[in-house]
Write an enzyme that holds these catalytic residues in place. Sequence first.
Site, PDB file in Angstrom:
ATOM      1  CG  ASP A  10     -12.231   7.268   9.012  1.00 49.96           C
ATOM      2  OD1 ASP A  10     -13.084   6.391   9.282  1.00 49.96           O
ATOM      3  OD2 ASP A  10     -11.013   7.068   9.042  1.00 49.96           O
ATOM      4  CG  HIS A  18      -7.578   2.789  -1.495  1.00 49.59           C
ATOM      5  ND1 HIS A  18      -7.376   2.633  -0.141  1.00 49.59           N
ATOM      6  CD2 HIS A  18      -6.962   1.726  -2.070  1.00 49.59           C
ATOM      7  CE1 HIS A  18      -6.665   1.540   0.083  1.00 49.59           C
ATOM      8  NE2 HIS A  18      -6.401   0.982  -1.075  1.00 49.59           N
ATOM      9  CD  GLU A  36      -3.020   0.900   2.166  1.00 49.02           C
ATOM     10  OE1 GLU A  36      -3.857   0.068   1.775  1.00 49.02           O
ATOM     11  OE2 GLU A  36      -3.101   1.501   3.237  1.00 49.02           O
TER      12      GLU A  36
HETATM   13  P1  FAD Z   1     -19.095   1.219   4.997  1.00 51.73           P
HETATM   14  O1  FAD Z   1     -18.988  -0.111   4.349  1.00 51.73           O
HETATM   15  O2  FAD Z   1     -20.070   2.176   4.426  1.00 51.73           O
HETATM   16  O3  FAD Z   1     -19.398   0.967   6.549  1.00 51.73           O
HETATM   17  C1  FAD Z   1     -19.245   2.024   7.503  1.00 51.73           C
HETATM   18  C2  FAD Z   1     -20.153   1.769   8.697  1.00 51.73           C
HETATM   19  O4  FAD Z   1     -21.520   1.874   8.275  1.00 51.73           O
HETATM   20  C3  FAD Z   1     -20.017   0.377   9.292  1.00 51.73           C
HETATM   21  O5  FAD Z   1     -20.185   0.484  10.676  1.00 51.73           O
HETATM   22  C4  FAD Z   1     -21.158  -0.419   8.669  1.00 51.73           C
HETATM   23  O6  FAD Z   1     -21.595  -1.486   9.493  1.00 51.73           O
HETATM   24  C5  FAD Z   1     -22.221   0.674   8.555  1.00 51.73           C
HETATM   25  N1  FAD Z   1     -23.150   0.461   7.435  1.00 51.73           N
HETATM   26  C6  FAD Z   1     -22.847   0.089   6.173  1.00 51.73           C
HETATM   27  N2  FAD Z   1     -23.971  -0.010   5.436  1.00 51.73           N
HETATM   28  C7  FAD Z   1     -25.010   0.333   6.255  1.00 51.73           C
HETATM   29  C8  FAD Z   1     -26.415   0.430   6.080  1.00 51.73           C
HETATM   30  N3  FAD Z   1     -26.995   0.166   4.916  1.00 51.73           N
HETATM   31  N4  FAD Z   1     -27.162   0.821   7.155  1.00 51.73           N
HETATM   32  C9  FAD Z   1     -26.597   1.108   8.342  1.00 51.73           C
HETATM   33  N5  FAD Z   1     -25.261   1.025   8.563  1.00 51.73           N
HETATM   34  C10 FAD Z   1     -24.475   0.634   7.530  1.00 51.73           C
HETATM   35  N6  FAD Z   1     -10.104   5.678   4.454  1.00 51.73           N
HETATM   36  C11 FAD Z   1      -9.772   6.703   3.618  1.00 51.73           C
HETATM   37  O7  FAD Z   1     -10.147   7.849   3.887  1.00 51.73           O
HETATM   38  N7  FAD Z   1      -9.027   6.476   2.490  1.00 51.73           N
HETATM   39  C12 FAD Z   1      -8.589   5.259   2.134  1.00 51.73           C
HETATM   40  O8  FAD Z   1      -7.908   5.095   1.120  1.00 51.73           O
HETATM   41  C13 FAD Z   1      -8.911   4.151   2.995  1.00 51.73           C
HETATM   42  N8  FAD Z   1      -8.513   2.883   2.698  1.00 51.73           N
HETATM   43  C14 FAD Z   1      -8.912   1.836   3.502  1.00 51.73           C
HETATM   44  C15 FAD Z   1      -8.543   0.529   3.150  1.00 51.73           C
HETATM   45  C16 FAD Z   1      -8.922  -0.554   3.945  1.00 51.73           C
HETATM   46  C17 FAD Z   1      -8.529  -1.945   3.523  1.00 51.73           C
HETATM   47  C18 FAD Z   1      -9.678  -0.329   5.126  1.00 51.73           C
HETATM   48  C19 FAD Z   1     -10.070  -1.486   6.003  1.00 51.73           C
HETATM   49  C20 FAD Z   1     -10.044   0.961   5.477  1.00 51.73           C
HETATM   50  C21 FAD Z   1      -9.683   2.061   4.678  1.00 51.73           C
HETATM   51  N9  FAD Z   1     -10.064   3.369   4.987  1.00 51.73           N
HETATM   52  C22 FAD Z   1      -9.701   4.403   4.161  1.00 51.73           C
HETATM   53  C23 FAD Z   1     -10.843   3.644   6.208  1.00 51.73           C
HETATM   54  C24 FAD Z   1     -12.364   3.578   5.921  1.00 51.73           C
HETATM   55  O9  FAD Z   1     -12.727   4.592   5.013  1.00 51.73           O
HETATM   56  C25 FAD Z   1     -13.089   3.760   7.267  1.00 51.73           C
HETATM   57  O10 FAD Z   1     -12.906   2.632   8.069  1.00 51.73           O
HETATM   58  C26 FAD Z   1     -14.563   4.149   7.186  1.00 51.73           C
HETATM   59  O11 FAD Z   1     -14.972   4.525   8.508  1.00 51.73           O
HETATM   60  C27 FAD Z   1     -15.506   3.044   6.725  1.00 51.73           C
HETATM   61  O12 FAD Z   1     -15.409   2.812   5.390  1.00 51.73           O
HETATM   62  P2  FAD Z   1     -16.183   1.554   4.720  1.00 51.73           P
HETATM   63  O13 FAD Z   1     -15.957   1.645   3.270  1.00 51.73           O
HETATM   64  O14 FAD Z   1     -15.846   0.306   5.409  1.00 51.73           O
HETATM   65  O15 FAD Z   1     -17.720   1.990   5.039  1.00 51.73           O
END
Ligand code: FAD
Length: 293
Positions: free
Chosen positions: A109, A77, A17
């Site tokens: 976030d 990403h 990464e």
């Molecule tokens: P989601 O999948 O949308 O989930 C977020 C929260 O919402 C979870 O608690 C989930 O349970 C809940 N949720 C989802 N769908 C629903 C629904 N329909 N109803 C109610 N609740 C729901 N951040 C960055 O800013 N840039 C990056 O490049 C980046 N890369 C990452 C790479 C990896 C491998 C990981 C694990 C994280 C990365 N992050 C990055 C951090 C990530 O953006 C955060 O963890 C963020 O808070 C959640 O993103 P997500 O895509 O998992 O969100």
Amino acid sequence: MKISELLKTKEVTISCELFPPKKGSELEKAHEVVREMAQLHPSFMSVTYGASGGISEHTVDLANEVQNVNGVLALAHLTCASSDRNKIQEVLRELKEHNIENILALRGDIPSDLDFPLPNQYHHASELIQEIRSFGDFCIGGACYPEGHPEAESIEADIDHLKQKVEAGCEFLTTQMFFDNNILYNFLYRTLKKGIEVPVIAGIMPVTNVKQIKRITSLSGTILPQRFRAVVERFAEEPAALKQAGIAYATDQIIDLIANGVNNVHIYTMNKPDVAGAILRNLSEIYKAEQKL
Ligand code: FAD
């Protein structure tokens, strides 16, 4: 090549990464990191979007550098918390122009100083995934959390949402870092039981300095096993020893994963080619590096 195709092979894949620099003037240094990392021949390199303070504007540029200049498959990403629908469309067009066909679709976030979501924003990663799917022929990955996402009311609810993400068109998942492999094995059991069958790439963070450990402990939910804490306590005052121990710990985790059939590993290399290189050298007979473009 699509990462979903790469993951269908029975071979071990190891990816790295990168995060874009905070300032435009540091872009040349970032290109140097890409070159050094590319020489290690990872299966693919992911480029974060706005994470760790990096500027999202450089993600496409760096992904282009990874794939079209250095010949390593790129995973760009893309987050929807910091971009509205128009911006998302613009980035998708740019990725298409550069032939970058792999995207890790994330919510990102939520900035504490902003109302979220604004009317022209996607709320969850699953909505972004649907949008990318309708835009064109991309291979889409998503994030998953073996210890549960910090905002989720329970691990079960989080896995329900993960299933929605996969049903929306997510073809593979990359995990948040974990330091105890049993947490991942337990999570994989639960996801399979829920009918989530896409490949899961295990995210491993080599912890090589005290600053990183402080950041990890501030992330709610990440369990630091006793074995890990003992390493940190013993070498906290000796940076070089801590780095060596962190590389050994990550190597050990990866060997255990592969021995237990988890063939796809993503190393959170934090722009450190020396750390990535040390781990890959430790695995030289296990991971047979080759260009996979
Ligand atoms: P989601 O999948 O949308 O989930 C977020 C929260 O919402 C979870 O608690 C989930 O349970 C809940 N949720 C989802 N769908 C629903 C629904 N329909 N109803 C109610 N609740 C729901 N951040 C960055 O800013 N840039 C990056 O490049 C980046 N890369 C990452 C790479 C990896 C491998 C990981 C694990 C994280 C990365 N992050 C990055 C951090 C990530 O953006 C955060 O963890 C963020 O808070 C959640 O993103 P997500 O895509 O998992 O969100």
